[in-house]
Design an enzyme around this catalytic site. Structure first.
Site, short mmCIF file in Angstrom:
data_model
loop_
_atom_site.label_atom_id
_atom_site.label_comp_id
_atom_site.label_asym_id
_atom_site.label_seq_id
_atom_site.Cartn_x
_atom_site.Cartn_y
_atom_site.Cartn_z
N TYR A 1 -6.70 21.71 22.49
CA TYR A 1 -7.22 21.35 23.81
C TYR A 1 -6.21 20.58 24.64
O TYR A 1 -6.07 20.81 25.84
CB TYR A 1 -8.55 20.59 23.66
N ASN B 1 -21.31 24.52 21.96
CA ASN B 1 -21.78 25.84 22.39
C ASN B 1 -23.30 25.88 22.34
O ASN B 1 -23.94 24.97 21.84
CB ASN B 1 -21.24 26.92 21.46
N HIS C 1 -13.59 30.65 27.89
CA HIS C 1 -14.51 29.85 28.71
C HIS C 1 -14.04 29.74 30.16
O HIS C 1 -14.23 28.71 30.81
CB HIS C 1 -14.68 28.44 28.13
N HIS D 1 -11.57 17.69 25.65
CA HIS D 1 -10.72 17.62 24.46
C HIS D 1 -11.56 17.05 23.32
O HIS D 1 -12.09 15.94 23.43
CB HIS D 1 -9.51 16.73 24.75
FE1 HDE Z 1 -12.80 26.05 22.30
N1 HDE Z 1 -11.22 26.15 23.58
N2 HDE Z 1 -11.57 26.55 20.76
N3 HDE Z 1 -14.38 26.14 20.99
N4 HDE Z 1 -14.05 25.63 23.77
C1 HDE Z 1 -11.30 25.93 24.89
O1 HDE Z 1 -9.80 24.60 26.09
C2 HDE Z 1 -10.22 26.57 20.82
C3 HDE Z 1 -14.34 26.37 19.67
C4 HDE Z 1 -15.38 25.37 23.69
O2 HDE Z 1 -15.83 23.92 29.85
C5 HDE Z 1 -9.94 25.88 25.54
O3 HDE Z 1 -9.70 23.58 28.09
C6 HDE Z 1 -9.67 26.84 19.52
C7 HDE Z 1 -15.58 26.05 19.04
C8 HDE Z 1 -15.92 25.13 25.00
O4 HDE Z 1 -13.71 23.39 29.93
C9 HDE Z 1 -8.97 26.03 24.35
C10 HDE Z 1 -10.73 26.99 18.69
C11 HDE Z 1 -16.39 25.64 20.05
C12 HDE Z 1 -14.85 25.25 25.87
C13 HDE Z 1 -9.94 26.21 23.20
C14 HDE Z 1 -11.93 26.80 19.47
C15 HDE Z 1 -15.63 25.69 21.26
C16 HDE Z 1 -13.69 25.56 25.07
C17 HDE Z 1 -9.73 26.81 26.69
C18 HDE Z 1 -10.71 27.30 17.21
C19 HDE Z 1 -17.87 25.21 19.96
C20 HDE Z 1 -14.89 25.14 27.37
C21 HDE Z 1 -9.59 25.91 27.90
C22 HDE Z 1 -10.03 26.31 16.44
C23 HDE Z 1 -18.07 24.07 19.12
C24 HDE Z 1 -14.65 23.75 27.83
C25 HDE Z 1 -9.71 24.58 27.42
C26 HDE Z 1 -14.74 23.68 29.33
C27 HDE Z 1 -12.42 25.74 25.61
C28 HDE Z 1 -9.49 26.41 21.96
C29 HDE Z 1 -13.23 26.91 18.92
C30 HDE Z 1 -16.21 25.34 22.52
C31 HDE Z 1 -7.94 27.12 24.47
C32 HDE Z 1 -8.19 26.94 19.19
C33 HDE Z 1 -15.90 26.14 17.55
C34 HDE Z 1 -17.37 24.80 25.35
O5 HDE Z 1 -8.23 24.88 24.15
#
Ligand code: HDE
Length: 685
Positions: free
Chosen positions: A358, A144, A71, A335
């Site tokens: 997060y 999402n 993202h 977060h």
């Molecule tokens: Fe994320 N995801 N994600 N994700 N995600 C991040 O956090 C992660 C997942 C989503 O505009 C990171 O600050 C793991 C699902 C959005 O700042 C990180 C897993 C969904 C955004 C991270 C998931 C999301 C992130 C990268 C599996 C939809 C952007 C930077 C367990 C429900 C937020 C950050 C923004 C961002 C990890 C799965 C949505 C690395 C480990 C499912 C919208 O922490």
């Protein structure tokens, strides 16, 4: 403002030496030259003494922070949320129970796979992350634009992300899923099948952030005053409806305007066309977690709206652009564990891993534990605790105590009483085990449901997308493996994809299609479109009928559209009546892919000039290819003819007078978004 801020302000006011507005160093020393380095003679070496040069360059060298690992590419906006009626029967969350509360929010939209500088319109999932600054603290809904996910257990996330990101040996391709490693992952991981159907659909190509849905994806819990839980799914429903771009168009926009979605969000807010969404909730009693044909803890499944209705409970309006991209959109830290009383999580194993990720990722990206003090992350609720020190500590904490319990500071801050966050009291027992629950099986049923729910043109687009993506995969066994999965989704789908990618089409269906569908999943059944946030190009040259432009654009603007007059050169053109028409943009600086519709006004000389201008002919032909509404008045039909376009096709409106029927029919044709059924690119069955 804290007491510390007040003190600082007083100090500054008392001793202020630099008149306001003057340039200073970071130490407040006034600077009289920032264009020439200090040097030994005008042609001599620069000198170490130049502390301003060194400070300026050092700060610049450290301007970048690590981009988000996923993202990375995003755009944000502020706004507010208001609930329609108190949801007291489900939750104690203040912002969901007080209809008079206008809760400030910050939303960040994003793509997932691309780097920070990648194009907006790539085929990808979009992030839709909302920070609610509630009076009880911050609540983050980090969702999402698709209701399901690629994997069921968070431990697979690094594998998935490594597979979808550019391949490690040559860092190709950027922001694209059409490559071997992603599809290798997919073919070996059947649980991705449902999400791949969404990713291959038009949902991965939103026309704008204001025209896409948002989903919390996981099942959450709402907790009432008695501590009772209701399972809940979060939805954002855009008031403009759900609309997508054409695949060919997205690729061209990526070159013509890589900031297409970001710009649209910015411009809409500046123009007062605020993106609006309704928050919709699906409520499920706690004991029905397994009663809907799948496990509600499985994030690869959705809860069809036809089974459990989405109840609209409140409205989100985005009405303010950030002042500074870096300070706000880049530094915002979402977060999933930012919860408020009345909302809690479930044991979804994908959600559970996110609870760790997060916070961990912000520590690296934002350089320490004090990122909640950044303005965009600060809650409106007051913060009082014993957290101290650390990188970038902005607070000057007062007093001697930073521990609990203390008597020196009268025990402050005291523990919160009633209304504090309490975790849902859930019974947990089981063996320590690494094993996927059997209730998480059936990876294909909902992929079939999605396929069955699509209109014919949506199916065509999905087939074309699979063919494109797999056509870029170099290993035949990977193509075959994916087709083998698709035979479990739908026989016809598998055959059509196979035929386009040089794979032997499957002879027989692996399973019988269950025949169920969910009409709410199709964009064809969505909210009727409007002209709000639509951009119309008006093609003109000297001799144009300015009356046509004035009458039609007035009607379209009244209905909410933006109209731009495009001509070969910037400046103004001569109208047929001797007047003058201002040109909004020169044709060579734009392209039809940046507009929703085209109007060709009358005027013999104007149309004659357009028919001999390759840019204009291409413009209208391309708009037709992308199924857009086209209106031609009087001689304007000549440009359609020159481009070889049928004047009687759906969405093509011709007329002699810029009034009545013509304007109304054109308005309806633009509001329909696209006329997909005339899709010339649709592939053979
Ligand atoms: Fe994320 N995801 N994600 N994700 N995600 C991040 O956090 C992660 C997942 C989503 O505009 C990171 O600050 C793991 C699902 C959005 O700042 C990180 C897993 C969904 C955004 C991270 C998931 C999301 C992130 C990268 C599996 C939809 C952007 C930077 C367990 C429900 C937020 C950050 C923004 C961002 C990890 C799965 C949505 C690395 C480990 C499912 C919208 O922490």
């Amino acid at each position: 403002m804290t007491r510390h801020d007040d003190d600082k302000q007083r100090r500054l006011d008392q001793y202020r030496v630099a008149p306001e507005g003057e340039l200073t160093t970071d130490q407040g020393v006034r600077v009289d030259d920032t264009d020439n380095s200090l040097s030994a003679g005008v042609r001599g070496p620069s000198l170490m003494d130049d502390f301003h040069l060194r400070e300026k360059i050092t700060h610049f060298d450290h301007e970048r922070i690590p981009e988000r690992v996923v993202h990375a590419r995003g755009a944000g906006a502020y706004g507010h949320f208001q609930v329609y009626r108190p949801l007291t029967e489900y939750t104690t969350a203040d912002f969901l129970t007080d209809p008079s509360a206008r809760t400030p929010v910050f939303v960040r939209f994003s793509t997932v796979a691309g780097s920070r500088g990648s194009a907006d319109t790539v085929r990808d999932v979009r992030g839709f992350a909302t920070k609610f600054y509630t009076r009880q603290g911050n609540f983050d809904l980090v969702g999402n634009n698709m209701p399901v996910f690629f994997i069921q257990d968070g431990i697979k996330f690094p594998d998935f992300v490594h597979a979808v990101k550019p391949e490690p040996h040559n860092e190709i391709p950027q922001a694209a899923s059409a490559h071997d490693t992603l599809w290798d992952f997919v073919r070996l991981q059947p649980e991705t099948t449902h999400m791949m159907m969404w990713l291959m659909s038009d949902r991965a190509l939103p026309r704008s952030y204001a025209m896409m849905e948002g989903f919390g994806v996981h099942t959450f819990r709402l907790i009432d005053a008695q501590g009772r839980a209701t399972l809940v799914k979060f939805h954002w429903k855009p008031l403009l409806g759900v609309h997508s771009l054409d695949w060919d168009e997205t690729q061209k926009i990526a070159g013509k305007d890589p900031d297409f979605n970001r710009r649209d969000l910015w411009d809409s807010i500046e123009a007062g066309d605020f993106p609006e969404y309704e928050l919709g909730l699906q409520f499920v009693p706690e004991d029905e977690v397994l009663e809907h044909g799948f496990d509600l803890l499985d994030p690869t499944k959705l809860l069809p709206e036809e089974d459990v209705p989405v109840v609209p409970v409140g409205k989100l309006v985005l009405d303010r652009n950030p002042d500074n991209f870096f300070a706000e959109t880049e530094q915002v830290a979402f977060h999933i564990a930012n919860l408020v009383p009345g909302i809690d999580i479930t044991d979804d194993p994908l959600l559970q891993a996110r609870l760790f990720s997060y916070l961990d990722t912000q520590l690296l990206r934002l350089g320490g534990p004090n990122f909640p003090q950044l303005p965009v992350n600060q809650p409106v609720a007051e913060v009082r605790n014993h957290h101290r020190d650390g990188f970038h500590q902005m607070n000057v904490h007062q007093g001697e105590t930073s521990y609990h319990k203390n008597s020196i500071s009268g025990g402050c801050p005291a523990l919160a009483g009633e209304g504090a966050f309490t975790h849902f009291r859930e019974r947990v027992d089981g063996e320590k085990i690494r094993k996927r629950s059997e209730t998480f099986e059936n990876h294909y049923g909902q992929a079939t449901l999605f396929w069955n729910s699509m209109a014919a043109w949506e199916k065509d687009h999905i087939v074309a997308a699979f063919r494109f993506e797999l056509g870029k995969v170099t290993r035949k066994e990977i193509r075959e493996g994916v087709v083998a999965h698709l035979t479990h989704v739908d026989h016809d789908l598998a055959v059509r994809v196979a035929e386009g990618i040089g794979v032997e089409p499957p002879k027989a269906a692996a399973v019988t299609n269950h025949g169920r569908s969910s009409p709410a999943l199709s964009q064809a059944n969505g909210r009727a479109g409007t002209l709000k946030a639509r951009k119309v190009a008006i093609l003109a040259a000297d001799g144009v009928d300015s009356g046509d432009i004035a009458a039609v654009s007035e009607a379209l603007i009244d209905a909410g559209a933006t109209c731009e007059v495009l001509a070969a050169k910037d400046g103004a053109i001569r109208a047929a009546n001797g007047g003058q028409v201002d040109v909004t943009r020169a044709l060579p600086t734009v392209a039809s892919v940046l507009y929703d519709a085209v109007l060709i006004p009358g005027g013999d000389d104007s149309v004659h000039a357009l028919t001999s201008d390759g840019d204009a002919v291409h413009f209208v032909a391309e708009a037709f290819k992308h199924c857009k509404a086209i209106g031609a008045l009087g001689a304007g039909a000549g440009l359609l003819e020159r481009a070889g376009l049928p004047a009687n096709a759906e969405g093509v409106v011709t007329g002699t007078r810029p009034a009545g029927d013509f304007t109304e029919t054109l308005t309806t044709a633009i509001a329909a978004h696209r006329h997909w059924t005339r899709d010339t690119a649709s592939i053979p069955a």
